[in-house]
Structure formats: structure tokens, C-alpha cells
Design a protein around this motif. Structure first.
Motif, PDB file in Angstrom:
ATOM      1  N   GLN A  32     -34.544  82.286  12.374  1.00 31.82           N
ATOM      2  CA  GLN A  32     -35.252  82.920  13.488  1.00 31.82           C
ATOM      3  C   GLN A  32     -35.927  81.847  14.343  1.00 31.82           C
ATOM      4  O   GLN A  32     -36.160  80.725  13.894  1.00 31.82           O
ATOM      5  CB  GLN A  32     -36.295  83.899  12.946  1.00 31.82           C
TER       6      GLN A  32
ATOM      7  N   LEU B 263     -34.408  85.637   8.028  1.00 31.57           N
ATOM      8  CA  LEU B 263     -34.299  87.028   7.592  1.00 31.57           C
ATOM      9  C   LEU B 263     -33.252  87.103   6.492  1.00 31.57           C
ATOM     10  O   LEU B 263     -32.094  86.693   6.693  1.00 31.57           O
ATOM     11  CB  LEU B 263     -33.935  87.944   8.758  1.00 31.57           C
TER      12      LEU B 263
ATOM     13  N   ASP C   8     -33.396  92.448   5.878  1.00 35.77           N
ATOM     14  CA  ASP C   8     -34.070  91.646   6.907  1.00 35.77           C
ATOM     15  C   ASP C   8     -35.480  91.264   6.470  1.00 35.77           C
ATOM     16  O   ASP C   8     -36.458  91.370   7.226  1.00 35.77           O
ATOM     17  CB  ASP C   8     -34.119  92.406   8.245  1.00 35.77           C
TER      18      ASP C   8
ATOM     19  N   GLN D  70     -38.420  88.885   5.796  1.00 36.15           N
ATOM     20  CA  GLN D  70     -38.828  87.608   6.358  1.00 36.15           C
ATOM     21  C   GLN D  70     -39.111  86.613   5.243  1.00 36.15           C
ATOM     22  O   GLN D  70     -39.777  86.939   4.251  1.00 36.15           O
ATOM     23  CB  GLN D  70     -40.062  87.771   7.243  1.00 36.15           C
TER      24      GLN D  70
END
Length: 596
Positions: A183, A189, A271, A273
Motif C-alpha cells: 500500500q 494488505l 485485506d 493490514q
């Protein structure tokens, strides 16, 4: 009935007399440590194990963990016990003082782990996995990640988990599919699913920090394309408090043979983090810090179960009346003699006893080397200690868990039919101990690691860290008046180990399957010789104490008895193991696959 009281006297013997705590207290890092402090720590740990953890062992096994809407509930009493454990500072025992840890030696920490695992193995997995995660993050995490996560993990308010295995890959992690997409803010992710994740979800801590193996979009295939990421269950806020839920969900719990109070989870990353730990595509290097720590910890689990099973079996054998002694009635005041008078019961009890004592002696030898590998004064000393740890890690993991399971099984045998009944508690030890032979790499994989990687490494340099001390000890004590006979038997077993090493090295160069066929026998042979060395060294100390004016003659006489039993009844297995190794792979590989 499950019985456990920490064997504090033997622990002090191993730590102070056999290995010498002064080898550590003489180092600047441990300069403030002393024997009195260590003994107080062990005594308090014993109290926690006996009064807080042991009463939850059977009830936790009966109740187990449950999952509701992705949230795991541990059995009744576990949260309260964990609060007592954390408030007492036990999570922080061996932690880095720079992040709130107490900085005690790993050798002391391993004795505390033994008590925890003996009293309640399921409970022990929660702080144990956090300890491994802390070590991996300490070694490879960025300063930002360490500053944010380590203080709370060392404190125990946040816990750790290791997320490796997927449905299609266990030992062969090169097959894993979990993806990591970079990202713009520098995070990633994660998307994928993991299985067999111990402590992957629970209600003991306010956050769970997952160390996850995954692939970057540009990752090369196989094991060289794996990276390590940190993914918290809850994303921390700028002030360090827990924030929103991350894309991590427990989708189910495994229904297991044992360790029912330990949550073994199926985890989904959607997804989620995460942040990179270490260099891209170097995840296995980073994760192996945690894996090797956990392998030593799993070995201690085998030791803990063996110790608890032994104590329970002794308690039963002293109370159970059955038959009369073969040499004549020992308790004429009773309807029958207690079964502890019978030779075969003694055989089982002494096997269990020497398993615990021998594994403890070897385990603390290795744990002290862990301390020296980090804190010794010179680079050469640190390197020698690290070599020894590398050699012995697969041995501790595999041998201790094999012997721990065998001891638990003997415990059931001592109880007879009552041992097969849940109410007596010893069948739980068998179920709990069995998994330790499987996770963190099956014991067969540990044996392959020993013969395939550790034995030939650097032209046999790792092996010299074990062989040289044993050889020097034999030479120095060959004529020792009290233990000369034991030294002779140790020398014979050591000779078998040396011959087996040469046999495998020679045959394995021509045919790798020859080394593979010998691996499990070789690991046990090496481990038994290491234990034999510890027992004869212990016998030397005990004989010298008894020749002086000791006020503990019973303890040292018992030490000599344990050493004699192991040397007489267990160490001779070395000869049979060598003969099996020498026979080669032929009979093992002869049967056509279709004939199985």
C-alpha cells in the motif's frame, strides 16, 4: 488424581551445581543477578503453577474452548488465571529490559516454562507463543514496530501467534498462497487462510499480534519467495491503545485429541493490514527465530508432562495395594503391599524419573547456551554457544517430546485400568503430550534437520561443540573412584555415536536416502549420549557431596541412583541404535509401494 509439585531441589541442582549460574552472573548483562533471586523466582513460580494453574488443568480439558461469531472463549477460570499470571510479571520474565522486561536468563525462564507446562500445558501455550513472537520481532522488526508492539507483548497485555500452516502446506511452506499487496502508506494488505494456529484467537488479552508468512506480488516461487508480516487483531491507535478490528477472523476451532483448553484456530485474512518484518522474501529467516525458540519450548513441554506424569504415578504407586513383594511381605499391617514394591513398577517409575531429570539437565544446558550466544563477552564465545544451540534444538524438540509421551504412557500403565479412566487425570497427559511430537515440525523432520543440515554444517563444527566436552570429560574421569564404571559405559555409548556419525556421513554422500533412513535413530542416539553425559557429571557432583559433610545425603544418594539406572538400563540402547543405523536403508526401502 493429577499430582504436581515443582521439583525445586532438582532445578536448583541443575542450575547452580551442574551448569553453574555463575557462568551467567559473571557477565555484565546479568551482573545484578544472584542465586538467591533466582531461587525466589522459582519458588514463586512453583506456587503459581500449583495453586493457580494445576486446578484448571482437568476442568479446562473437560470444558475446552468455544467459538462464537469469530470470538473464542477459553474455559472457566482461564482469564482470571491469566490476569494473575500477567500481574505477577511472568510474561516479562526473560524480556528485554529496554521494552519493560525483567531480563532474566533464558535458562531460568525455561525452568518456569517447565512448571507451567507440567501444571497446565494448554495454558502454557498462550504466553509461550508470545515469547517466541517477541524474539522474532526483536531480531528483525523495525524500530517503529518494536517500540509500538514489544512493550505490550512483553507485559502480556497483548499476545502473539505464529501463522504459517495452510491446508495445502505444512512442512513444505514453499507451497503457501497467502498474498500481501503493498500500500502507498508502507503497509500491506494480507489475503488468505491459515490453519492449526495455536492461540490465534482467544479472550485472554486485549489484542493478538499475528506473525504471518505471505507472498508479495513479485515473489519468486518456492521458499525463497516468502516474507514475514505483522498483522494485529485490532489496529493500534496513535496513542498505542487498541482501535478498529483488522480483517482477521477465526472461522473455526480444530476438534483435537488433547490440549482442549488451547485454542487451535482456522484464521482468515481478508485485506488485513500488516507491516513487513525483516527484508522482502526473507521471511523464513525471520520466522525461524520464532520457530527455533518454539521448538525448544515444545521440548520443555515434553519435559513438563513427563514430570507431572511421574509424580502422579508415584503418588498412586505408594497408595495402591495389590499383591505381595516377590522378596517377601513389606507391609504386614496391610491387606497387600503397595505396588511400588514390585520390580516392574519400579522399572516404569525409574524410567519416568530419569526421563525428567535427564531432559531437565540437557534442556538447561542448551538454554544456558542460548543466554551465552547473546551475552557472552567475546564473539568467539557467542559463536560457539550459538553452534551448540543450533545442533541441539532439533534434539531437544524431538527427543524430549518422544520421551515425554512415553513417560505419560507409562504413567497410565502404572495406574492400570484406573489410568484409562478420565477421572484419574493421567490419560490427559497422554493426549496432551502427543501433539508435541507433531507441531513445530514433526519429530521426523527434526531428525532430518539434524543429519541433513546440522551434522555436516561447516565440516562438522556443530558436532564438535558436543563431542569435545564429552571426550574431555571421559578422559578426565576415566579413573574416578566413584564413577569409573559409569564413565566406561558412557565411553562405550559415545563410541557408538562416533561410529554412527561416520557411517551416516560416508553412506549419505553416496545416497541421501541412507542418511534419511538413519535420521530418527541417530537423533535418539545423540540425545541419549548427551543425557548420559549429564547423568555421569551429576554422579561426580553427588559422590563428592556425599564424601564431604553435606546436610542433604538423601538427595545426593537419589542422584546417584538415578544416574546408575539410566546408565545401566537406558544408555545401552545406544548399541542397538548404532546397529540399526549400520544396517542401512535396504530393508526399509525394499518393499514395493504397491505392496503396502
Amino acid at each position: 488424581m493429577q499430582t504436581y509439585n515443582a521439583p525445586l531441589r532438582d532445578m536448583r541442582f541443575v542450575l547452580h551445581e551442574l551448569h553453574g549460574l555463575d557462568a551467567l552472573t559473571s557477565l555484565p548483562y546479568f551482573a545484578d543477578l544472584n542465586a538467591e533471586t533466582v531461587d525466589l523466582v522459582l519458588e514463586e513460580a512453583s506456587r503459581i503453577a500449583t495453586e493457580v494453574l494445576l486446578p484448571l488443568n482437568a476442568s479446562g480439558d473437560a470444558e475446552g474452548c468455544i467459538v462464537e461469531n469469530g470470538v473464542v472463549r477459553t474455559p472457566k477460570g482461564f482469564r482470571e488465571a491469566y490476569d494473575v499470571f500477567r500481574d505477577g510479571g511472568w510474561n516479562a520474565l526473560a524480556g528485554d529490559p529496554d521494552y519493560g522486561g525483567q531480563g532474566l536468563p533464558e535458562s531460568v525462564n525455561k525452568l518456569v516454562e517447565e512448571m507451567i507446562c507440567a501444571a497446565n500445558l494448554s495454558f502454557g501455550l498462550y504466553p509461550g507463543l508470545t515469547h517466541g513472537a517477541v524474539m522474532a520481532l526483536s531480531a528483525y522488526g523495525s524500530s517503529e514496530l518494536k517500540d509500538l508492539y514489544l512493550p505490550k507483548m512483553i507485559d502480556g497485555i497483548w499476545s502473539g501467534a505464529m501463522c504459517l500452516t495452510e491446508s495445502q502446506c505444512g512442512t513444505d511452506l514453499g507451497l503457501l498462497r497467502t498474498r500481501a499487496v503493498p500500500q502507498e502508506d508502507g503497509s500491506y494488505l494480507l489475503t488468505g487462510s491459515k490453519i492449526f494456529i495455536s492461540a490465534g484467537e482467544h479472550d485472554l488479552t486485549e489484542n493478538i499480534i499475528h506473525l504471518v508468512l505471505a507472498r508479495l506480488p513479485d515473489a519468486p516461487p518456492g521458499i525463497k519467495g516468502i516474507s514475514l508480516f505483522l498483522a494485529p487483531k485490532f489496529l493500534p491507535k496513535p496513542d498505542g491503545s487498541v482501535g478498529p478490528r483488522n480483517g482477521i477472523l477465526c472461522t473455526g476451532l480444530e476438534h483435537k485429541m488433547g490440549l482442549k483448553a488451547s485454542a487451535t484456530c482456522q484464521i482468515s485474512f481478508d485485506d488485513a493490514q500488516a507491516w513487513l518484518v525483516g527484508a522482502p522474501h526473507k521471511g523464513m529467516q525471520s520466522m525461524f527465530v520464532m520457530m527455533n525458540e518454539e521448538r525448544l519450548g515444545v521440548g520443555i513441554q515434553g519435559l513438563g508432562v513427563a514430570s507431572a506424569a511421574y509424580q502422579s504415578a508415584v503418588s498412586y504407586a505408594k497408595d495402591r495395594l495389590q499383591g505381595r513383594s516377590l522378596s517377601g511381605t513389606k507391609r504386614p499391617d496391610l491387606a497387600a503391599d503397595p505396588i511400588i514394591v514390585h520390580p516392574d513398577v519400579r522399572r516404569m517409575l525409574m524410567t519416568m524419573r530419569t526421563t525428567a531429570e535427564g531432559c531437565r539437565a540437557v534442556g538447561i544446558w542448551v538454554a544456558q547456551a542460548v543466554d551465552l550466544s547473546k551475552h557472552a563477552n567475546t564473539e568467539g564465545e557467542r559463536k560457539e554457544a550459538a553452534d551448540f544451540v543450533a545442533l541441539m534444538t532439533p534434539v531437544v524438540k524431538a527427543l524430549f517430546t518422544d520421551l515425554g509421551f512415553e513417560a505419560a504412557s507409562l504413567g497410565v500403565q502404572v495406574y492400570g485400568g484406573h489410568g484409562y479412566i478420565r477421572e484419574h487425570g493421567v490419560e490427559q497427559y497422554v493426549r496432551d503430550a502427543r501433539i508435541a511430537m507433531l507441531y513445530e515440525g514433526t519429530n521426523g523432520i527434526q531428525a532430518l534437520d539434524l543429519v541433513g543440515r546440522k551434522m555436516p554444517a561447516h565440516m562438522g563444527r556443530y558436532l564438535r561443540r558436543l563431542f569435545h566436552p564429552i571426550s574431555n570429560f571421559i578422559e578426565a574421569h576415566r579413573k574416578h573412584e566413584a564413577v569409573a564404571g559409569m564413565v566406561e559405559q558412557l565411553e562405550r555409548a559415545f563410541g557408538a555415536l562416533q561410529l554412527a556419525t561416520g557411517q551416516i556421513a560416508q553412506a549419505g554422500l553416496k545416497d541421501p536416502e541412507e542418511a534419511g533412513a538413519a535420521a530418527t535413530d541417530y537423533l535418539r542416539l545423540l540425545g541419549l549420549v548427551a543425557m548420559g553425559y549429564m547423568f555421569v557429571r551429576s554422579a561426580v557432583i553427588a559422590s563428592e557431596r556425599l564424601a564431604g559433610n553435606t546436610d542433604e545425603p538423601e538427595f545426593y544418594r537419589a542422584k546417584l541412583a538415578s544416574a546408575r539406572f539410566f546408565i545401566d538400563r537406558t544408555l545401552p540402547q545406544a548399541t542397538a541404535l548404532f546397529l540399526a543405523i549400520k544396517s542401512g536403508k535396504a530393508s526399509m526401502m525394499a518393499l514395493e509401494e504397491a505392496a503396502f
